[in-house]
Scaffold this motif. Structure first.
Motif, PDB file in Angstrom:
ATOM      1  N   SER A  29       0.836  -1.199   0.000  1.00 51.46           N
ATOM      2  CA  SER A  29       0.000   0.000   0.000  1.00 51.46           C
ATOM      3  C   SER A  29       0.876   1.255   0.000  1.00 51.46           C
ATOM      4  CB  SER A  29      -0.905   0.009   1.229  1.00 51.46           C
ATOM      5  OG  SER A  29      -0.127   0.114   2.406  1.00 51.46           O
ATOM      6  N   LYS A  30       0.270   2.361  -0.361  1.00 55.13           N
ATOM      7  CA  LYS A  30       1.002   3.636  -0.418  1.00 55.13           C
ATOM      8  C   LYS A  30       1.474   4.041   0.979  1.00 55.13           C
ATOM      9  CE  LYS A  30       0.590   8.303  -2.216  1.00 55.13           C
ATOM     10  NZ  LYS A  30      -0.282   9.290  -2.854  1.00 55.13           N
ATOM     11  N   GLU A  31       0.649   3.768   1.986  1.00 54.11           N
ATOM     12  CA  GLU A  31       1.012   4.100   3.372  1.00 54.11           C
ATOM     13  C   GLU A  31       2.245   3.310   3.813  1.00 54.11           C
ATOM     14  OE1 GLU A  31      -0.793   3.513   7.842  1.00 54.11           O
ATOM     15  OE2 GLU A  31      -2.183   3.705   6.181  1.00 54.11           O
ATOM     16  N   LEU A  33       4.571   2.111   1.880  1.00 53.37           N
ATOM     17  CA  LEU A  33       5.740   2.614   1.165  1.00 53.37           C
ATOM     18  C   LEU A  33       6.278   3.893   1.799  1.00 53.37           C
ATOM     19  CD1 LEU A  33       4.729   2.012  -2.548  1.00 53.37           C
ATOM     20  CD2 LEU A  33       6.470   0.815  -1.247  1.00 53.37           C
ATOM     21  N   GLU A  34       5.374   4.750   2.298  1.00 52.73           N
ATOM     22  CA  GLU A  34       5.806   6.016   2.870  1.00 52.73           C
ATOM     23  C   GLU A  34       6.317   5.870   4.306  1.00 52.73           C
ATOM     24  OE1 GLU A  34       2.382   8.475   2.444  1.00 52.73           O
ATOM     25  OE2 GLU A  34       2.713   8.796   0.292  1.00 52.73           O
ATOM     26  N   LYS A  35       5.665   5.032   5.117  1.00 51.43           N
ATOM     27  CA  LYS A  35       6.006   4.938   6.533  1.00 51.43           C
ATOM     28  C   LYS A  35       6.802   3.693   6.897  1.00 51.43           C
ATOM     29  CE  LYS A  35       2.062   7.653   7.987  1.00 51.43           C
ATOM     30  NZ  LYS A  35       0.881   7.722   8.828  1.00 51.43           N
ATOM     31  N   GLY A  36       6.863   2.711   6.002  1.00 52.25           N
ATOM     32  CA  GLY A  36       7.587   1.479   6.304  1.00 52.25           C
ATOM     33  C   GLY A  36       6.675   0.423   6.880  1.00 52.25           C
TER      34      GLY A  36
END
Length: 62
Positions: A29-31, A33-36
């Motif tokens: 998910s995009k989340e 990818l951004e937060k790990g």
């Protein structure tokens, strides 16, 4: 009698290749990818420490 290399065989071996389901890896998910990954466990035994750069003479006399 020899069979030339260019001719195709006419005998049927009866082998039928089994169709396997395609493997699919779920896209993160995009989340994530951004937060790990929240479930990630760091299993490294030592941390990376960059080697101190010195001159040739510092290495020679130390």
């Amino acid at each position: 009698m020899c069979i030339p290399h260019g001719t195709a065989r006419t005998t049927n071996t009866g082998f039928v290749k089994e169709k396997k389901p395609k493997k699919h890896i779920q896209k993160p998910s995009k989340e994530m990818l951004e937060k790990g990954d929240p479930d990630f466990v760091d299993e490294r035994t030592s941390s990376y420490k960059p080697k101190k750069k010195g001159s040739f003479f510092d290495d020679l006399f130390s």
